[in-house]
Design a protein around this motif. Structure first.
Motif, PDB file in Angstrom:
ATOM      1  N   ALA A 209      45.352  43.547  44.606  1.00 21.93           N
ATOM      2  CA  ALA A 209      45.354  42.335  43.779  1.00 21.93           C
ATOM      3  C   ALA A 209      43.953  42.030  43.257  1.00 21.93           C
ATOM      4  O   ALA A 209      43.780  41.628  42.099  1.00 21.93           O
ATOM      5  CB  ALA A 209      45.894  41.153  44.582  1.00 21.93           C
TER       6      ALA A 209
ATOM      7  N   SER B 179      42.920  41.854  39.333  1.00 22.68           N
ATOM      8  CA  SER B 179      42.332  40.627  38.787  1.00 22.68           C
ATOM      9  C   SER B 179      40.922  40.869  38.271  1.00 22.68           C
ATOM     10  O   SER B 179      40.511  40.292  37.256  1.00 22.68           O
ATOM     11  CB  SER B 179      42.314  39.531  39.856  1.00 22.68           C
TER      12      SER B 179
ATOM     13  N   ALA C  82      45.499  35.316  48.140  1.00 19.14           N
ATOM     14  CA  ALA C  82      46.628  35.865  47.383  1.00 19.14           C
ATOM     15  C   ALA C  82      47.119  34.849  46.356  1.00 19.14           C
ATOM     16  O   ALA C  82      47.363  35.187  45.189  1.00 19.14           O
ATOM     17  CB  ALA C  82      47.754  36.265  48.333  1.00 19.14           C
TER      18      ALA C  82
ATOM     19  N   ALA D 191      46.890  35.000  42.183  1.00 19.22           N
ATOM     20  CA  ALA D 191      48.099  34.821  41.373  1.00 19.22           C
ATOM     21  C   ALA D 191      47.891  33.717  40.337  1.00 19.22           C
ATOM     22  O   ALA D 191      48.279  33.857  39.171  1.00 19.22           O
ATOM     23  CB  ALA D 191      49.286  34.498  42.277  1.00 19.22           C
TER      24      ALA D 191
ATOM     25  N   ASP E 262      45.649  34.956  37.539  1.00 19.37           N
ATOM     26  CA  ASP E 262      46.359  35.765  36.546  1.00 19.37           C
ATOM     27  C   ASP E 262      47.098  34.877  35.544  1.00 19.37           C
ATOM     28  O   ASP E 262      47.127  35.167  34.343  1.00 19.37           O
ATOM     29  CB  ASP E 262      47.341  36.707  37.243  1.00 19.37           C
TER      30      ASP E 262
END
Length: 207
Positions: free
Chosen positions: A123, A127, A185, A189, A192
Motif C-alpha cells: 500500500a 501510494s 492502512a 486508503a 488515495d
C-alpha cells in the motif's frame, strides 16, 4: 490525560513533520518561555484552526492534533522567537480550556491502530507512486519545487504513511482527514481517495 499548552494554526503538523515558527504574539512568546522552563523536552500541542484566524483568538479549533517538540530555539529582537519544531506523536483533544494566557487543552495520546497490518508495504509503494505523480503535476504548474518529487520516505509503513500525508499537494482540511485516520492502512486508503480529486484538478489546470 494531561493539560498541554497549544498553538492553533491554519495548517496541520503531522508526526515526523517539521514546523518552523516565528513567534511574535505576546501570548505565544509566553508559551515558549513556559515550555523552556519546564522539566523535560520543551513541547506543546499543535492543532488546526477550523474557523477563524490565527491572531487574536476567537477561533474554532480541531479536536485532534500533534505534539510539537522544540528542537531549535533562537531568541530575536523584541522578545520574539524563531523556532524549529518536529511532530512527535498524535493527540486527542478532550477539551479546550480557557486561554490563560495562551490556548491550553486537556489531551491524551492517540496511537495509531494496527501499525503492522498485512499488506502495508504494498500500500505504501502504491501510494508513494501516486503522490510522486501528483507532485510532478504540481511542479509542472509551479506549485512545488521539482526537488520535492523525489523526496525519500521512511521504510517503516506507519511513519511512511505520515510522510506521504505530509508530502501530498493537498490542503489543510484533507491533511487533517489523514491525521485523524485510525491507522496507516486507513490513512493510505483516504490518501488515495483524496488524490483522485487532486490529480483531476491538477490535470485540468494543465489543459
Amino acid at each position: 490525560m494531561a493539560e498541554l499548552p497549544m498553538f492553533p494554526l491554519g495548517m496541520v503538523l503531522l508526526p515526523g513533520g517539521v514546523l518552523p515558527l516565528h513567534v511574535f504574539e505576546p501570548r505565544y512568546r509566553q508559551l515558549v518561555v513556559d515550555c523552556l522552563s519546564d522539566d523535560g523536552e520543551p513541547e506543546f500541542g499543535q492543532a488546526l484552526i477550523t474557523h477563524g484566524s490565527e491572531a487574536g483568538g476567537g477561533d474554532e479549533r480541531a479536536l485532534v492534533g500533534t505534539v510539537a517538540q522544540m528542537i531549535q530555539v533562537e531568541a530575536l529582537d523584541d522578545d520574539r522567537y524563531a523556532l524549529v519544531t518536529v511532530g512527535t506523536r498524535r493527540i486527542r483533544i478532550n477539551a479546550w480550556l480557557p486561554d490563560d494566557p495562551y490556548p491550553i487543552a486537556d489531551v491524551e495520546d492517540w496511537p495509531d491502530s494496527s501499525p503492522d497490518a498485512p499488506g502495508l508495504d504494498d500500500a505504501v509503494t502504491s501510494s508513494h507512486a501516486r503522490v510522486r505523480a501528483a507532485l510532478a503535476l504540481a511542479a509542472e504548474l509551479g506549485d512545488v519545487s521539482a526537488e520535492v518529487v523525489d523526496s525519500d520516505i521512511s521504510t517503516d509503513p506507519l511513519v511512511a504513511s505520515y510522510h506521504l500525508a505530509a508530502l501530498a499537494p493537498i490542503g489543510p482540511a484533507d491533511r487533517y482527514r489523514l491525521l485523524t485516520a485510525s491507522g496507516p492502512a486507513d490513512r493510505l486508503a483516504v490518501l488515495d481517495e483524496v488524490l483522485d480529486d487532486v490529480e483531476a484538478m491538477l490535470k485540468f489546470r494543465l489543459t
